[in-house]
Scaffold this motif. Structure first.
Motif, PDB file in Angstrom:
ATOM      1  N   ALA A 101     -23.683  83.100 -58.729  1.00  0.00           N
ATOM      2  CA  ALA A 101     -23.803  84.270 -57.849  1.00  0.00           C
ATOM      3  C   ALA A 101     -23.357  83.916 -56.434  1.00  0.00           C
ATOM      4  CB  ALA A 101     -25.239  84.776 -57.844  1.00  0.00           C
ATOM      5  N   ASN A 102     -23.728  82.755 -55.966  1.00  0.00           N
ATOM      6  CA  ASN A 102     -23.330  82.344 -54.613  1.00  0.00           C
ATOM      7  C   ASN A 102     -21.822  82.127 -54.508  1.00  0.00           C
ATOM      8  OD1 ASN A 102     -25.808  82.432 -53.293  1.00  0.00           O
ATOM      9  ND2 ASN A 102     -26.392  80.398 -54.014  1.00  0.00           N
ATOM     10  N   ILE A 103     -21.231  81.568 -55.536  1.00  0.00           N
ATOM     11  CA  ILE A 103     -19.771  81.415 -55.526  1.00  0.00           C
ATOM     12  C   ILE A 103     -19.105  82.792 -55.491  1.00  0.00           C
ATOM     13  CG2 ILE A 103     -17.793  80.653 -56.900  1.00  0.00           C
ATOM     14  CD1 ILE A 103     -19.581  78.322 -57.881  1.00  0.00           C
ATOM     15  N   GLY A 104     -19.660  83.710 -56.269  1.00  0.00           N
ATOM     16  CA  GLY A 104     -19.134  85.068 -56.244  1.00  0.00           C
ATOM     17  C   GLY A 104     -19.256  85.703 -54.865  1.00  0.00           C
TER      18      GLY A 104
ATOM     19  N   THR B 103      -8.643  78.294 -60.870  1.00  0.00           N
ATOM     20  CA  THR B 103      -8.466  79.196 -59.726  1.00  0.00           C
ATOM     21  C   THR B 103      -8.927  78.560 -58.422  1.00  0.00           C
ATOM     22  OG1 THR B 103     -10.592  80.252 -60.242  1.00  0.00           O
ATOM     23  CG2 THR B 103      -8.594  81.302 -61.091  1.00  0.00           C
ATOM     24  N   SER B 104      -9.979  77.752 -58.460  1.00  0.00           N
ATOM     25  CA  SER B 104     -10.447  77.135 -57.210  1.00  0.00           C
ATOM     26  C   SER B 104      -9.501  76.017 -56.771  1.00  0.00           C
ATOM     27  CB  SER B 104     -11.881  76.625 -57.356  1.00  0.00           C
ATOM     28  OG  SER B 104     -11.993  75.659 -58.379  1.00  0.00           O
TER      29      SER B 104
ATOM     30  N   LEU C  28     -14.234  76.888 -51.011  1.00  0.00           N
ATOM     31  CA  LEU C  28     -13.441  76.597 -52.200  1.00  0.00           C
ATOM     32  C   LEU C  28     -13.546  75.139 -52.620  1.00  0.00           C
ATOM     33  CD1 LEU C  28     -10.411  78.775 -51.127  1.00  0.00           C
ATOM     34  CD2 LEU C  28     -11.847  79.187 -53.136  1.00  0.00           C
ATOM     35  N   THR C  29     -13.760  74.266 -51.657  1.00  0.00           N
ATOM     36  CA  THR C  29     -13.974  72.857 -52.005  1.00  0.00           C
ATOM     37  C   THR C  29     -15.226  72.717 -52.865  1.00  0.00           C
ATOM     38  OG1 THR C  29     -12.908  72.139 -49.959  1.00  0.00           O
ATOM     39  CG2 THR C  29     -14.338  70.552 -51.056  1.00  0.00           C
ATOM     40  N   TYR C  30     -16.271  73.443 -52.497  1.00  0.00           N
ATOM     41  CA  TYR C  30     -17.494  73.423 -53.320  1.00  0.00           C
ATOM     42  C   TYR C  30     -17.248  74.054 -54.685  1.00  0.00           C
ATOM     43  CZ  TYR C  30     -21.882  74.919 -55.302  1.00  0.00           C
ATOM     44  OH  TYR C  30     -22.901  75.162 -56.175  1.00  0.00           O
ATOM     45  N   HIS C  31     -16.533  75.173 -54.722  1.00  0.00           N
ATOM     46  CA  HIS C  31     -16.259  75.834 -56.004  1.00  0.00           C
ATOM     47  C   HIS C  31     -15.543  74.871 -56.957  1.00  0.00           C
ATOM     48  CE1 HIS C  31     -16.008  79.963 -53.694  1.00  0.00           C
ATOM     49  NE2 HIS C  31     -17.162  79.336 -53.502  1.00  0.00           N
ATOM     50  N   ARG C  32     -14.559  74.175 -56.412  1.00  0.00           N
ATOM     51  CA  ARG C  32     -13.797  73.236 -57.243  1.00  0.00           C
ATOM     52  C   ARG C  32     -14.689  72.115 -57.753  1.00  0.00           C
ATOM     53  NH1 ARG C  32      -8.949  69.690 -54.722  1.00  0.00           N
ATOM     54  NH2 ARG C  32     -10.742  68.846 -53.618  1.00  0.00           N
ATOM     55  N   GLN C  33     -15.530  71.600 -56.875  1.00  0.00           N
ATOM     56  CA  GLN C  33     -16.424  70.518 -57.282  1.00  0.00           C
ATOM     57  C   GLN C  33     -17.393  70.983 -58.371  1.00  0.00           C
ATOM     58  OE1 GLN C  33     -18.778  68.907 -54.086  1.00  0.00           O
ATOM     59  NE2 GLN C  33     -20.135  67.786 -55.469  1.00  0.00           N
TER      60      GLN C  33
ATOM     61  N   TRP D 284     -18.787  70.626 -64.241  1.00  0.00           N
ATOM     62  CA  TRP D 284     -19.120  71.224 -65.531  1.00  0.00           C
ATOM     63  C   TRP D 284     -18.061  70.922 -66.592  1.00  0.00           C
ATOM     64  CZ3 TRP D 284     -23.130  72.519 -68.053  1.00  0.00           C
ATOM     65  CH2 TRP D 284     -24.286  72.975 -67.402  1.00  0.00           C
ATOM     66  N   VAL D 285     -16.807  70.920 -66.186  1.00  0.00           N
ATOM     67  CA  VAL D 285     -15.747  70.614 -67.163  1.00  0.00           C
ATOM     68  C   VAL D 285     -15.911  69.187 -67.687  1.00  0.00           C
ATOM     69  CG1 VAL D 285     -13.255  70.249 -67.431  1.00  0.00           C
ATOM     70  CG2 VAL D 285     -14.104  72.283 -66.249  1.00  0.00           C
ATOM     71  N   VAL D 286     -16.219  68.258 -66.801  1.00  0.00           N
ATOM     72  CA  VAL D 286     -16.425  66.872 -67.233  1.00  0.00           C
ATOM     73  C   VAL D 286     -17.693  66.767 -68.097  1.00  0.00           C
ATOM     74  CG1 VAL D 286     -16.926  64.520 -66.449  1.00  0.00           C
ATOM     75  CG2 VAL D 286     -15.184  65.896 -65.276  1.00  0.00           C
ATOM     76  N   ARG D 287     -18.740  67.431 -67.669  1.00  0.00           N
ATOM     77  CA  ARG D 287     -20.005  67.366 -68.423  1.00  0.00           C
ATOM     78  C   ARG D 287     -19.835  67.906 -69.831  1.00  0.00           C
ATOM     79  NH1 ARG D 287     -24.450  70.238 -65.172  1.00  0.00           N
ATOM     80  NH2 ARG D 287     -23.752  68.621 -63.726  1.00  0.00           N
ATOM     81  N   LEU D 288     -19.162  69.022 -69.960  1.00  0.00           N
ATOM     82  CA  LEU D 288     -18.986  69.623 -71.281  1.00  0.00           C
ATOM     83  C   LEU D 288     -17.939  68.868 -72.105  1.00  0.00           C
ATOM     84  CD1 LEU D 288     -19.065  73.404 -70.283  1.00  0.00           C
ATOM     85  CD2 LEU D 288     -20.886  72.074 -71.366  1.00  0.00           C
TER      86      LEU D 288
END
Length: 285
Positions: free
Chosen positions: A82-85, A144-145, A175-180, A185-189
């Motif tokens: 929600a915060n990223i949004g 996108t980020s 956007l730096t936070y969004h990317r991080q 999550w991509v690495v975790r999954l």
């Protein structure tokens, strides 16, 4: 230029002193002395088109992230998404306001967000795809980020329009936070269980056909979309390698969102976003 001054300067010039966002939230602060004149040598039409396109990306992306409210895997992730949004929503407001200042129509941010049809939007199509699996949403957010951050960094450094440069500078930290967040999550999954790896790989495969569109995304105004390809590709490769996943690549889809090509998913999304504002135009609360 502070964030507050950026917004206040962008609101300048709209006839409606009760300028609204989120259907009724007023912004009544007086305007401050930020020069919003279009600099000499800058094509106003091109600047407006670029602001509108980046604003549409942000608004549509924000609306998709908002759909995770009450549906995210954990409460903490629900809050984060929600915060990223909300960050993207803030970027959309600033960009729409700048577009309205320079395109000669005098439209405000509400007019751009609530009173245009799907055919009039110029976002990249990746933004409008349904949320799908959580892994797909993380794949999309990563792509996108990475792309938007690279574009905003260039605009912050070299945009000829100082207002657009200030808007971009404001967005870089977000956007730096969004990317991080997405990369983690991509690495975790990807590096998780067999099932999470399968779903993360599927999410990246869904995103891949839309990747090329990001690098051919219309007007530049100081950030050539093709010029960020190597940086974005390298960032994605770094993340996918850490996750034990294949590179994000596929044959591109024909058509282009910047030229008005839409998926079947945008119109229903806008219907929900715009329903109240269109049912009660001009209403205040």
């Amino acid at each position: 230029m502070s964030d507050e001054h950026v917004y206040l300067s962008l609101a300048e010039g709209h006839d409606d002193s009760d300028a609204r966002w989120a259907f009724g939230t007023g912004f009544e602060d007086p305007l401050h002395g930020v020069d919003t004149a279009v600099p000499e040598g800058v094509d106003a039409a091109e600047l407006a088109a670029h602001c509108l396109a980046l604003g549409d990306d942000a608004l549509v992306g924000a609306q998709r992230l908002a759909e995770w409210c009450t549906r995210a895997p954990e409460l903490e992730e629900e809050v984060a998404l929600a915060n990223i949004g909300l960050d993207l929503l803030g970027q959309a407001r600033l960009l729409y306001s700048r577009a309205g200042q320079v395109d000669g129509t005098g439209r405000d941010e509400d007019a751009y967000a609530y009173f245009r049809d799907a055919a009039d939007f110029r976002n990249v199509r990746l933004a409008e795809l349904p949320c799908g699996d959580f892994a797909f949403s993380m794949a999309r957010l990563l792509v996108t980020s990475c792309w938007r951050l690279a574009v905003f960094e260039r605009l912050a450094r070299s945009a000829q329009d100082p207002v657009l440069a200030a808007v971009a500078a404001k967005g870089v930290n977000e956007l730096t936070y969004h990317r991080q967040y997405a990369a983690e999550w991509v690495v975790r999954l990807g590096d998780g269980t067999e099932e999470s790896h399968r779903r993360m790989r599927a999410g990246l495969e869904q995103v891949a056909p839309y990747l090329e569109e990001l690098f051919t995304a219309g007007a530049t105004c100081g950030a050539d979309p093709a010029g960020v390809r190597d940086e974005v590709t390298a960032a994605l490769r770094q993340v996918t390698e850490a996750a034990g996943l294949p590179p994000v690549q596929a044959d591109p889809l024909p058509g282009h969102g910047r030229e008005g090509d839409r998926t079947e998913h945008l119109a229903p999304l806008l219907a929900e976003l715009q329903g109240v504002a269109r049912a009660h135009p001009g209403a205040l609360w």
